[in-house]
Design an enzyme around this catalytic site. Structure first.
Site: not given
Lengths: 319, 272
Positions: B99, B233
């Protein structure tokens, strides 16, 4: 089984659909009212809820934008058949939306968010700044008893009095004033440049309105002041208010809502604010729309405006 | 993808095998999150709240749950994996070592040795299938994938967001709170396809394709490039019911290639 951590107004009942635009008319400078056909949505939605809108089949801009319910539109037989939203042209999507013509399609999902609670009020004061007037036509009609919203229709005790305090940059940005006046409510206007109504802030209008209510006499900007009512037993939690039955609802720029929250807290008037935060999905999955909201113990945590709001008790917001 | 399937087509087997993890179909919903740029990070209540509140609920929704985790460092990844061990309802664990809004995560996913260390540590700490989620913000993603595979990962998922930035030049200010953030959505699909293709050629374990997937054409491109499954996503943000539509469209798309199962098309790219 439901997730115990889900918000009360999770988007489980929202519908996503491609809708046809019926009208897209200019109301004021950079401000338009969009009407689209959506009977199911129109039956379900309540004041303060919103929909996500996206240009159909277009990836630029990629994400939808949240727009509050302005009002539902009824068929000749009284059935909700369409939704009105009012938007200010700010960025890419709203710029393109302004060029949309009747017959074109949009992708829409909703109803989303919690909406304003149907808490009884003797005097409902709606405070709007900028484009923040948009959730209030429906709410006003609900409290006037002239319209119902939701399926089944939710019940809201009729208010004795409904007032709109509405501030904008200048007269040309005031959008929908005649819609409010048609309802027969008191409409008080302020502009930053004095081109219409009170030359000053909408928070001044709220103060004037409250001073007027407490004295029931003429109050001018020169002689109004707000005095907090004395506490009985010194306990603020008693909510002994000088304004019984008064309730403030507010939507607009953050600084203005903070000021309205402060005035309401000072006078111990219940106040709800409808927050506008940058929002990507509207359905609780992206966490981009969070606001700092306090819990019972006074500690704040991030809450999602889309599913835990957009309407919050003003006293809970960590401004 | 508007062509209907041949009328006489046999039913297509949509199930896929991700190492030890068998899934009923290859369409997954991604963790966390033209393109979308964000600096949100990983807003969650922590592993304890997840195990107490969220996982029991997720176990009831009728789909296998892959728990996507992130730690501040290698030890925290391993500790979370140890906590997940033995929890019914978790079908697999995805290590988000990529991330861009959690700086230590990027570090682990950008270095083959660190990547191997965290995967091996998690492998030892828990018996669930382990998926390593990789960042595209590296020079050679295949090297990182190979390190993860050699360290015991059951599958690779790729890609996480691409580092990006947006600026309000009039105010001379970054638009994101974290100055730089992660770019996702259709804009990064070509980058993701390339990464999946490179990884699939470098490792023997299955690859889960992620990055801008929104249409059935996107899904098929990733399968042909070498992905055994895909994650959706950003498209969930702008088309909430789109993932279910992809599942409905998948059998016809597979049938167009004469495939009887998803496996029949995975990695079948013909490079002239």
């Amino acid at each position: 089984m439901t997730n115990p951590l889900h918000a009360d107004h999770y988007a489980d009942r929202a519908v996503q659909q491609r809708v046809t635009v019926l009208e897209n008319v200019q109301l004021a400078r950079d401000t338009y009212r969009l009407r689209f056909e959506a009977p199911q949505l129109a039956r379900q939605i309540v004041p303060g809820q919103f929909v996500m809108i996206r240009l159909a089949g277009c990836n630029d801009p990629l994400l939808g934008r949240p727009l509050a319910l302005y009002d539902t539109v009824l068929s000749p037989s009284g059935e909700p058949i369409a939704i009105d939203v009012v938007y200010l042209v700010v960025g890419k999507l709203t710029s393109r939306l302004a060029k949309v013509s009747p017959g074109q399609t949009l992708d829409v999902w909703g109803p989303l968010g919690n909406g304003f609670p149907p808490t009884p009020a003797e005097h409902l004061i709606m405070v709007a700044g900028g484009i923040g007037q948009t959730p209030f036509p429906a709410l006003a009609q609900e409290f006037l008893g002239s319209r119902t919203y939701g399926s089944p229709p939710r019940s809201v005790p009729r208010a004795g009095r409904v007032t709109l305090c509405y501030g904008a940059r200048s007269a040309d940005y005031l959008a929908g004033v005649e819609d409010f006046e048609r309802l027969g409510i008191s409409v008080r206007i302020s502009t930053d440049d004095g081109s219409q109504g009170h030359h000053g802030l909408v928070t001044d209008l709220l103060g004037l309105e409250l001073a007027r209510v407490s004295r029931e006499t003429d109050v001018t900007p020169q002689n109004w002041e707000i005095n907090p009512p004395p506490l009985q037993n010194g306990d603020p939690a008693e909510l002994m208010t000088a304004y019984p039955g008064t309730r403030v609802v507010c939507c607009g720029p953050e600084k203005m809502m903070e000021q309205v929250a402060k005035i309401s807290a000072l006078l111990r008037i219940p106040c709800q604010v409808s927050l506008e935060t940058p929002m990507a999905c509207g359905i609780g999955i992206c966490f981009s729309c969070v606001a700092k909201v306090r819990d019972e113990s006074g500690n704040w945590d991030y809450k999602r405006t889309c599913v835990e709001g957009p309407v919050f008790e003003a006293e809970k917001i960590a401004w | 993808m508007t062509t209907p399937p041949p009328a006489d087509s046999a039913p297509v087997d949509l199930s896929v095998q991700l190492g030890r993890l068998r899934l009923p179909n290859p369409i997954l919903v991604a963790s966390g999150t033209a393109g979308m740029l964000n600096s949100i990070g990983l807003d969650n209540d922590g592993i304890d709240a997840f195990l107490e509140h969220h996982l029991p609920y997720l176990a009831t929704v009728g789909a296998p749950t892959i728990v996507s985790i992130a730690g501040r460092d290698c030890d925290e990844f391993i500790a979370i994996c140890a906590q997940l061990e033995g929890h019914a309802g978790a079908a697999a664990v995805e290590l988000n070592i990529s991330c861009p809004n959690v700086s230590h995560g990027v570090d682990l996913g950008t270095d083959p040795a660190l990547c191997a260390k965290v995967v091996a540590g998690c492998r030892a700490a828990c018996s669930l299938p382990i998926i390593a989620k990789l960042t595209p913000n590296v020079t050679n993603i295949a090297t990182i994938a190979k390190a993860a595979a050699d360290a015991g990962a059951d599958a690779i998922s790729a890609i996480n967001t691409c580092l990006g930035m947006a600026i309000d030049w009039r105010r001379r200010r970054p638009l994101l709170g974290n100055v730089v953030g992660g770019l996702s959505g259709p804009a990064i699909k070509p980058i993701a396809l390339r990464a999946v293709y490179q990884i699939a050629r470098a490792v023997k374990i299955p690859v889960i394709g992620i990055g801008g997937i929104a249409t059935i054409d996107d899904v098929m491109e990733f399968l042909v490039a070498g992905a055994t499954a895909v994650q959706i996503g950003t498209a969930n943000f702008y088309n909430p019911q789109g993932t279910m539509a992809l599942l409905d469209q998948l059998p016809a798309a597979l049938a167009m290639l004469g495939a009887k199962s998803v496996a029949d098309v995975v990695g079948t790219l013909v490079v002239p």
